[in-house]
Design a protein around this motif. Sequence first.
Motif, PDB file in Angstrom:
ATOM      1  N   LEU A  40      -3.239   3.865 -15.321  1.00 53.84           N
ATOM      2  CA  LEU A  40      -2.316   4.959 -15.041  1.00 53.84           C
ATOM      3  C   LEU A  40      -0.914   4.672 -15.563  1.00 53.84           C
ATOM      4  N   LEU A  41      -0.560   3.406 -15.668  1.00 50.96           N
ATOM      5  CA  LEU A  41       0.756   3.008 -16.155  1.00 50.96           C
ATOM      6  C   LEU A  41       0.619   2.055 -17.328  1.00 50.96           C
ATOM      7  N   THR A  42       1.622   2.086 -18.196  1.00 47.46           N
ATOM      8  CA  THR A  42       1.724   1.130 -19.294  1.00 47.46           C
ATOM      9  C   THR A  42       3.058   0.417 -19.157  1.00 47.46           C
ATOM     10  N   ARG A  43       3.038  -0.905 -19.191  1.00 49.74           N
ATOM     11  CA  ARG A  43       4.264  -1.682 -19.030  1.00 49.74           C
ATOM     12  C   ARG A  43       4.467  -2.543 -20.260  1.00 49.74           C
ATOM     13  N   LYS A  44       5.649  -2.472 -20.853  1.00 50.13           N
ATOM     14  CA  LYS A  44       5.982  -3.257 -22.031  1.00 50.13           C
ATOM     15  C   LYS A  44       7.255  -4.052 -21.774  1.00 50.13           C
ATOM     16  N   LYS A  45       7.206  -5.337 -22.081  1.00 45.87           N
ATOM     17  CA  LYS A  45       8.350  -6.208 -21.884  1.00 45.87           C
ATOM     18  C   LYS A  45       9.544  -5.724 -22.693  1.00 45.87           C
ATOM     19  N   ILE A 102       0.843  -1.197   0.000  1.00 42.04           N
ATOM     20  CA  ILE A 102       0.000   0.000   0.000  1.00 42.04           C
ATOM     21  C   ILE A 102       0.880   1.249   0.000  1.00 42.04           C
ATOM     22  N   GLN A 103       1.932   1.235   0.818  1.00 42.06           N
ATOM     23  CA  GLN A 103       2.866   2.361   0.827  1.00 42.06           C
ATOM     24  C   GLN A 103       3.521   2.529  -0.544  1.00 42.06           C
ATOM     25  N   THR A 104       3.878   1.409  -1.153  1.00 41.20           N
ATOM     26  CA  THR A 104       4.529   1.458  -2.470  1.00 41.20           C
ATOM     27  C   THR A 104       3.583   2.018  -3.522  1.00 41.20           C
ATOM     28  N   GLU A 105       2.337   1.590  -3.460  1.00 42.48           N
ATOM     29  CA  GLU A 105       1.338   2.097  -4.392  1.00 42.48           C
ATOM     30  C   GLU A 105       1.169   3.605  -4.232  1.00 42.48           C
ATOM     31  N   ASP A 106       1.075   4.070  -2.980  1.00 41.93           N
ATOM     32  CA  ASP A 106       0.936   5.514  -2.732  1.00 41.93           C
ATOM     33  C   ASP A 106       2.155   6.274  -3.241  1.00 41.93           C
ATOM     34  N   LEU A 107       3.339   5.699  -3.045  1.00 37.84           N
ATOM     35  CA  LEU A 107       4.562   6.348  -3.520  1.00 37.84           C
ATOM     36  C   LEU A 107       4.567   6.445  -5.042  1.00 37.84           C
ATOM     37  N   LEU A 108       4.167   5.362  -5.703  1.00 37.29           N
ATOM     38  CA  LEU A 108       4.127   5.369  -7.166  1.00 37.29           C
ATOM     39  C   LEU A 108       3.167   6.433  -7.685  1.00 37.29           C
ATOM     40  N   ARG A 109       2.045   6.614  -7.013  1.00 32.13           N
ATOM     41  CA  ARG A 109       1.081   7.634  -7.431  1.00 32.13           C
ATOM     42  C   ARG A 109       1.702   9.028  -7.353  1.00 32.13           C
ATOM     43  N   LYS A 110       2.575   9.237  -6.355  1.00 33.10           N
ATOM     44  CA  LYS A 110       3.258  10.533  -6.240  1.00 33.10           C
ATOM     45  C   LYS A 110       4.346  10.665  -7.299  1.00 33.10           C
ATOM     46  N   ILE A 111       5.069   9.567  -7.522  1.00 30.93           N
ATOM     47  CA  ILE A 111       6.156   9.600  -8.500  1.00 30.93           C
ATOM     48  C   ILE A 111       5.653   9.954  -9.896  1.00 30.93           C
ATOM     49  N   ILE A 112       4.536   9.327 -10.324  1.00 29.31           N
ATOM     50  CA  ILE A 112       4.083   9.522 -11.706  1.00 29.31           C
ATOM     51  C   ILE A 112       3.489  10.904 -11.946  1.00 29.31           C
ATOM     52  N   LYS A 113       3.317  11.681 -10.891  1.00 30.31           N
ATOM     53  CA  LYS A 113       2.856  13.061 -11.057  1.00 30.31           C
ATOM     54  C   LYS A 113       4.015  14.021 -11.306  1.00 30.31           C
ATOM     55  N   LYS A 144       9.143   9.972 -19.490  1.00 35.75           N
ATOM     56  CA  LYS A 144      10.304   9.255 -18.971  1.00 35.75           C
ATOM     57  C   LYS A 144       9.858   7.939 -18.336  1.00 35.75           C
ATOM     58  N   HIS A 145      10.602   6.867 -18.590  1.00 35.94           N
ATOM     59  CA  HIS A 145      10.272   5.571 -17.996  1.00 35.94           C
ATOM     60  C   HIS A 145      10.603   5.567 -16.505  1.00 35.94           C
ATOM     61  N   LEU A 146       9.809   4.830 -15.741  1.00 36.42           N
ATOM     62  CA  LEU A 146      10.099   4.654 -14.332  1.00 36.42           C
ATOM     63  C   LEU A 146      11.382   3.843 -14.174  1.00 36.42           C
ATOM     64  N   LYS A 149       5.905   3.178 -17.982  1.00 35.28           N
ATOM     65  CA  LYS A 149       5.790   4.628 -18.111  1.00 35.28           C
ATOM     66  C   LYS A 149       4.366   5.057 -17.829  1.00 35.28           C
ATOM     67  N   VAL A 150       4.208   6.352 -17.596  1.00 30.24           N
ATOM     68  CA  VAL A 150       2.895   6.917 -17.327  1.00 30.24           C
ATOM     69  C   VAL A 150       2.062   6.896 -18.593  1.00 30.24           C
ATOM     70  N   ASN A 151       0.822   6.477 -18.461  1.00 27.77           N
ATOM     71  CA  ASN A 151      -0.117   6.504 -19.572  1.00 27.77           C
ATOM     72  C   ASN A 151      -0.887   7.814 -19.487  1.00 27.77           C
ATOM     73  N   ASN A 152      -0.535   8.792 -20.361  1.00 30.87           N
ATOM     74  CA  ASN A 152      -1.157  10.112 -20.303  1.00 30.87           C
ATOM     75  C   ASN A 152      -2.404  10.218 -21.151  1.00 30.87           C
ATOM     76  N   MET A 153      -2.804   9.124 -21.806  1.00 28.19           N
ATOM     77  CA  MET A 153      -3.985   9.189 -22.647  1.00 28.19           C
ATOM     78  C   MET A 153      -5.242   9.296 -21.790  1.00 28.19           C
ATOM     79  N   VAL A 154      -6.153  10.165 -22.175  1.00 32.77           N
ATOM     80  CA  VAL A 154      -7.420  10.293 -21.478  1.00 32.77           C
ATOM     81  C   VAL A 154      -8.198   8.995 -21.597  1.00 32.77           C
ATOM     82  N   SER A 155      -8.192   8.411 -22.758  1.00 35.81           N
ATOM     83  CA  SER A 155      -8.809   7.105 -22.961  1.00 35.81           C
ATOM     84  C   SER A 155      -8.025   6.384 -24.036  1.00 35.81           C
TER      85      SER A 155
END
Length: 243
Positions: free
Chosen positions: A65-70, A15-26, A34-36, A75-81
């Motif tokens: 909120l995130l897109t992950r590719k092997k 839960i702490q990690t999730e909250d931290l990630l939400r702050k990081i991607i902002k 930029k990739h995480l 990275k952050v997914n900035n698309m509205v939809s």
Amino acid sequence: MTFAIDHKSPVPLHIQTEDLLRKIIKQPQYQKGKHLPNEIELARTLNISRGTLRQAINKLVYEGLLTRKKGVGTKVNNMVSSRALNWLSFSQEMAVRGIPIKNFETHLSWVKPEESVRNFFDIKGNRKVLKLEKLRGRPEGPFVYFVSYFHPRIGLTGEEDFKRPLYEILESDYQVVADLSQEEISARAADKFLAGKLQLDTGSPILCRKRFVFDQAERPIEYNLGFYRADSFVYTIESRREQ
């Protein structure tokens, strides 16, 4: 921003990690593409297991909120939809529509790209990439201005015949197959430069399509921007609801 969580807190680590990630991607750099940090590096920094980190990342991926590719990263997914679509090259799109196309301008240059392009390609700021600009449309006038940047890994020289279809060049000459496309579509007002290219009044509405293209190994190969006259182009999406 400091990447840290409190191991003495009663709040579960995921839960702490999730909250931290939400702050990081902002943070601005991640909003710009930029990739995480990679999972091994980030897990080591936070002193948590990769399983805990993945649990938090998966939650944000599920939320869109995130897109992950092997082999590429997260990275952050900035698309509205967004929605997965079958995609075609511009020449193929116009052929399907039965629209005859004329090339009005073609320009090639080697440039140091802006931050969003560097982040997508994951290259250093002093490295130049090939930039291709094309103004295209019907015989009576242009309706789209394209800008493409290509990853240096491909090996394009700038001496290619870009009257040929782009993806034919990549596949036939460089054995690079464009396999995956991700797109962002938005509306904007034409600035003086785009208005001049598309023969519009400054401030006229245009459609902006940003396309991220990957090869079969899901490595980035092209960063493409397309600016369309709103009165000359309709972007149609067909989708089927999953049962």
